[in-house]
Design an enzyme around this catalytic site. Structure first.
Site, PDB file in Angstrom:
ATOM      1  N   GLY A  11       0.844  -1.205   0.000  1.00 27.59           N
ATOM      2  CA  GLY A  11       0.000   0.000   0.000  1.00 27.59           C
ATOM      3  C   GLY A  11       0.875   1.249   0.000  1.00 27.59           C
ATOM      4  N   ALA A  22      15.347  10.734  -1.707  1.00 30.67           N
ATOM      5  CA  ALA A  22      16.506  10.667  -0.807  1.00 30.67           C
ATOM      6  C   ALA A  22      17.443   9.529  -1.200  1.00 30.67           C
ATOM      7  CB  ALA A  22      16.024  10.497   0.633  1.00 30.67           C
ATOM      8  N   ARG A  72       1.071  -5.135  -4.987  1.00 33.27           N
ATOM      9  CA  ARG A  72       1.243  -6.293  -4.096  1.00 33.27           C
ATOM     10  C   ARG A  72       1.416  -7.483  -5.033  1.00 33.27           C
ATOM     11  NH1 ARG A  72      -2.991  -3.540  -0.548  1.00 33.27           N
ATOM     12  NH2 ARG A  72      -1.758  -2.800   1.202  1.00 33.27           N
ATOM     13  N   ASP A 103       5.432  -4.657   6.135  1.00 30.44           N
ATOM     14  CA  ASP A 103       6.008  -5.947   6.540  1.00 30.44           C
ATOM     15  C   ASP A 103       5.910  -7.019   5.461  1.00 30.44           C
ATOM     16  OD1 ASP A 103       3.313  -6.117   6.879  1.00 30.44           O
ATOM     17  OD2 ASP A 103       3.363  -6.958   8.891  1.00 30.44           O
ATOM     18  N   GLY A 104       4.855  -6.990   4.642  1.00 34.03           N
ATOM     19  CA  GLY A 104       4.737  -7.964   3.546  1.00 34.03           C
ATOM     20  C   GLY A 104       5.886  -7.778   2.561  1.00 34.03           C
ATOM     21  N   THR A 126       4.314   2.914   5.385  1.00 36.83           N
ATOM     22  CA  THR A 126       2.900   2.530   5.508  1.00 36.83           C
ATOM     23  C   THR A 126       2.225   3.519   6.460  1.00 36.83           C
ATOM     24  OG1 THR A 126       1.367   0.936   6.518  1.00 36.83           O
ATOM     25  CG2 THR A 126       3.632   0.799   7.244  1.00 36.83           C
ATOM     26  N   ASP A 128      -0.006   2.727   8.498  1.00 38.68           N
ATOM     27  CA  ASP A 128      -0.543   2.012   9.673  1.00 38.68           C
ATOM     28  C   ASP A 128       0.322   2.130  10.935  1.00 38.68           C
ATOM     29  OD1 ASP A 128      -2.532   1.137   7.963  1.00 38.68           O
ATOM     30  OD2 ASP A 128      -1.499  -0.745   7.496  1.00 38.68           O
ATOM     31  N   ASP A 130       2.600   0.091  11.862  1.00 35.58           N
ATOM     32  CA  ASP A 130       2.543  -1.236  12.487  1.00 35.58           C
ATOM     33  C   ASP A 130       3.859  -1.999  12.361  1.00 35.58           C
ATOM     34  OD1 ASP A 130       2.411  -1.543   9.757  1.00 35.58           O
ATOM     35  OD2 ASP A 130       0.777  -3.004   9.782  1.00 35.58           O
ATOM     36  N   ARG A 155     -17.309  16.830  12.682  1.00 40.85           N
ATOM     37  CA  ARG A 155     -17.829  17.415  13.930  1.00 40.85           C
ATOM     38  C   ARG A 155     -18.740  18.623  13.652  1.00 40.85           C
ATOM     39  NH1 ARG A 155     -17.032  16.537  18.845  1.00 40.85           N
ATOM     40  NH2 ARG A 155     -15.142  15.331  18.623  1.00 40.85           N
ATOM     41  N   ARG A 172      -5.296  -1.384   9.396  1.00 43.26           N
ATOM     42  CA  ARG A 172      -5.225  -2.845   9.298  1.00 43.26           C
ATOM     43  C   ARG A 172      -5.504  -3.481  10.653  1.00 43.26           C
ATOM     44  NH1 ARG A 172      -3.347  -5.756   4.877  1.00 43.26           N
ATOM     45  NH2 ARG A 172      -2.386  -3.962   3.932  1.00 43.26           N
ATOM     46  N   GLY A 186     -10.742  14.946  19.293  1.00 45.68           N
ATOM     47  CA  GLY A 186     -11.683  15.078  20.403  1.00 45.68           C
ATOM     48  C   GLY A 186     -12.809  14.050  20.390  1.00 45.68           C
ATOM     49  N   GLU A 188     -15.297  11.063  21.378  1.00 45.78           N
ATOM     50  CA  GLU A 188     -15.872  10.653  22.676  1.00 45.78           C
ATOM     51  C   GLU A 188     -15.423   9.239  23.021  1.00 45.78           C
ATOM     52  OE1 GLU A 188     -17.624  12.863  20.716  1.00 45.78           O
ATOM     53  OE2 GLU A 188     -17.138  14.194  22.393  1.00 45.78           O
ATOM     54  N   GLU A 223     -10.404   0.089  11.709  1.00 39.69           N
ATOM     55  CA  GLU A 223     -10.975  -0.941  10.824  1.00 39.69           C
ATOM     56  C   GLU A 223     -10.757  -2.352  11.369  1.00 39.69           C
ATOM     57  OE1 GLU A 223      -9.167  -1.377   6.953  1.00 39.69           O
ATOM     58  OE2 GLU A 223      -7.181  -0.895   7.694  1.00 39.69           O
ATOM     59  N   GLN A 256      -7.220   8.487   3.160  1.00 40.43           N
ATOM     60  CA  GLN A 256      -6.204   8.524   4.221  1.00 40.43           C
ATOM     61  C   GLN A 256      -4.805   8.228   3.693  1.00 40.43           C
ATOM     62  OE1 GLN A 256      -7.974   6.441   8.005  1.00 40.43           O
ATOM     63  NE2 GLN A 256      -9.134   5.784   6.231  1.00 40.43           N
ATOM     64  N   ARG A 257      -4.728   7.620   2.509  1.00 41.72           N
ATOM     65  CA  ARG A 257      -3.411   7.255   1.974  1.00 41.72           C
ATOM     66  C   ARG A 257      -2.845   8.322   1.045  1.00 41.72           C
ATOM     67  NH1 ARG A 257      -3.948   1.220   1.044  1.00 41.72           N
ATOM     68  NH2 ARG A 257      -3.287   1.554  -1.086  1.00 41.72           N
TER      69      ARG A 257
HETATM   70  O1  F6P Z   1      -1.556  -0.942   4.865  1.00 41.03           O
HETATM   71  C1  F6P Z   1      -2.157   0.221   4.431  1.00 41.03           C
HETATM   72  C2  F6P Z   1      -3.637   0.038   4.240  1.00 41.03           C
HETATM   73  O2  F6P Z   1      -4.170   1.260   3.769  1.00 41.03           O
HETATM   74  C3  F6P Z   1      -4.393  -0.455   5.465  1.00 41.03           C
HETATM   75  O3  F6P Z   1      -4.648   0.562   6.391  1.00 41.03           O
HETATM   76  C4  F6P Z   1      -5.630  -1.041   4.831  1.00 41.03           C
HETATM   77  O4  F6P Z   1      -6.161  -2.071   5.637  1.00 41.03           O
HETATM   78  C5  F6P Z   1      -5.113  -1.602   3.532  1.00 41.03           C
HETATM   79  O5  F6P Z   1      -3.882  -0.956   3.253  1.00 41.03           O
HETATM   80  C6  F6P Z   1      -6.034  -1.428   2.349  1.00 41.03           C
HETATM   81  O6  F6P Z   1      -5.489  -2.107   1.270  1.00 41.03           O
HETATM   82  P1  F6P Z   1      -5.950  -1.875  -0.222  1.00 41.03           P
HETATM   83  O7  F6P Z   1      -5.405  -0.575  -0.712  1.00 41.03           O
HETATM   84  O8  F6P Z   1      -5.375  -3.029  -0.963  1.00 41.03           O
HETATM   85  O9  F6P Z   1      -7.457  -1.845  -0.238  1.00 41.03           O
END
Ligand code: F6P
Length: 324
Positions: A11, A22, A72, A103-104, A126, A128, A130, A155, A172, A186, A188, A223, A256-257
């Site tokens: 991703g 760089a 991938r 990591d993959g 990434t 995430d 993670d 909000r 993930r 913020g 809840e 998620e 988000q990406r």
């Molecule tokens: O690892 C990044 C990520 O955006 C995760 O947050 C999400 O679960 C996954 O990739 C989504 O993968 P794809 O772009 O293959 O739908």
């Protein structure tokens, strides 16, 4: 070492371009050739290469996505695919490979190294966050800013209509995006996989927040959370079991990406690219570069893959106190 190759895999994440820049410029600085590989490991197998120099990476530090594209790769999971990739690298005279990914992607790099002894170096990219061995992966900070911006906007409308919003964020299997963006936005309540407190706690918390005079609420749902209901089922549950809530759902998804990397991610990418290239030029292999206690550090790739990132318990407590 005369020639390195660089690819982005898995991703995409904001800051990957800054990291490519760089790597390429550090190669140029040390008079080492640099080969860009398109589409991650797929491009390695298809010999989809581009010779890069310092000028090939101009104007990309501020761009989201990856100019080298990402994939991938299924073929790289096969021995035949990896053999083809190795032959292509040898034919090009490449002496080492920098992999920007998660990591993959690192698992692929490690297997490749075990099979062919080919030097590999990882840069954690990434959103995430993670990956063990770095406090921040590339793109995490930018994704947080994107999510917080989205929460702020939600909000506005939530409070205009006295509504409860469930907002799903990526991550993930981990809740780093949810916890950090939830505190900053913020929220809840924040539901993350690392803390499975169940539906009762959610209901309790929503009731308390209403009793305390709040007229609208935002619940951030990672998620990968383990509450046992997806975000739409959560809405149905509240609709059926709690009186007086007008509930809406917002799944933020792949926005988000994207986007221009933050200052933090640009600086991190630049530091990581320099460290990755200079480490491989020292004839070291099978490491990931990471940020630990403010410094660039190396973690063996196998540890980076197997190690688990931990949720920050202090942040959990802060989030609890803030939802009072
Ligand atoms: O690892 C990044 C990520 O955006 C995760 O947050 C999400 O679960 C996954 O990739 C989504 O993968 P794809 O772009 O293959 O739908």
């Amino acid at each position: 070492i005369k020639k390195l190759a660089v690819l982005t895999s898995g991703g995409d994440s904001p800051g990957m371009n800054a990291a490519i820049r760089a790597v390429v410029r550090t190669c140029a600085y040390h008079s080492v050739e640099c080969l860009g590989v398109y589409r991650g490991y797929e491009g390695l197998i298809d010999a989809d290469f581009k010779q890069m120099d310092a000028r090939s990476v101009k104007g990309i530090i501020n761009k989201g996505g990856t100019i080298l594209k990402s994939a991938r790769s299924k073929s790289f999971r096969t021995k035949e695919g990896r053999k083809k990739a190795f032959e292509n690298l040898v034919a090009e005279g490449v002496d080492g490979l920098v992999v920007i990914g998660g990591d993959g992607s690192f698992t692929g790099a490690l297997i490749f190294n075990e099979e062919f002894g080919f030097p590999v170096m990882g840069i954690p990219g990434t959103i995430d966050n993670d990956i063990f061995g770095t406090s921040h992966t590339l793109g995490f900070d930018t994704a947080l800013n994107t999510v917080v911006d989205a929460i702020d906007k939600i909000r506005d409308t939530a409070s205009s209509h006295n509504r409860l919003f469930f907002v799903e964020v990526m991550g993930r299997d981990v809740g780093h995006i949810a916890l950090n963006a939830g505190i900053a936005g913020g929220a809840e309540e924040i539901l993350i996989p690392e803390e499975d407190l169940g539906l009762d706690r959610l209901v309790d918390s929503l009731n308390k927040s209403r009793q305390s005079g709040k007229s609208s609420s935002i619940v951030i749902v990672a998620e990968g959370d383990k509450i046992g209901k997806n975000i739409f089922e959560l809405k149905d549950y509240v609709d059926e079991n709690m009186e007086g809530y007008d509930v809406r759902v917002s799944v933020l998804g792949h926005m988000q990406r994207g986007g221009a990397p933050s200052c933090f991610d640009r600086v991190l990418a630049s530091r990581m690219g320099v460290k990755a290239v200079e480490t491989i030029l020292e004839y070291k292999s099978n490491y990931m570069v990471g940020l630990l206690n403010g410094k660039m550090e190396l973690t063996p790739l196998d540890k980076a893959i197997k190690g688990k990132t931990k949720i920050n318990l202090e942040l959990l407590r802060v989030s609890d106190i803030m939802s009072t």
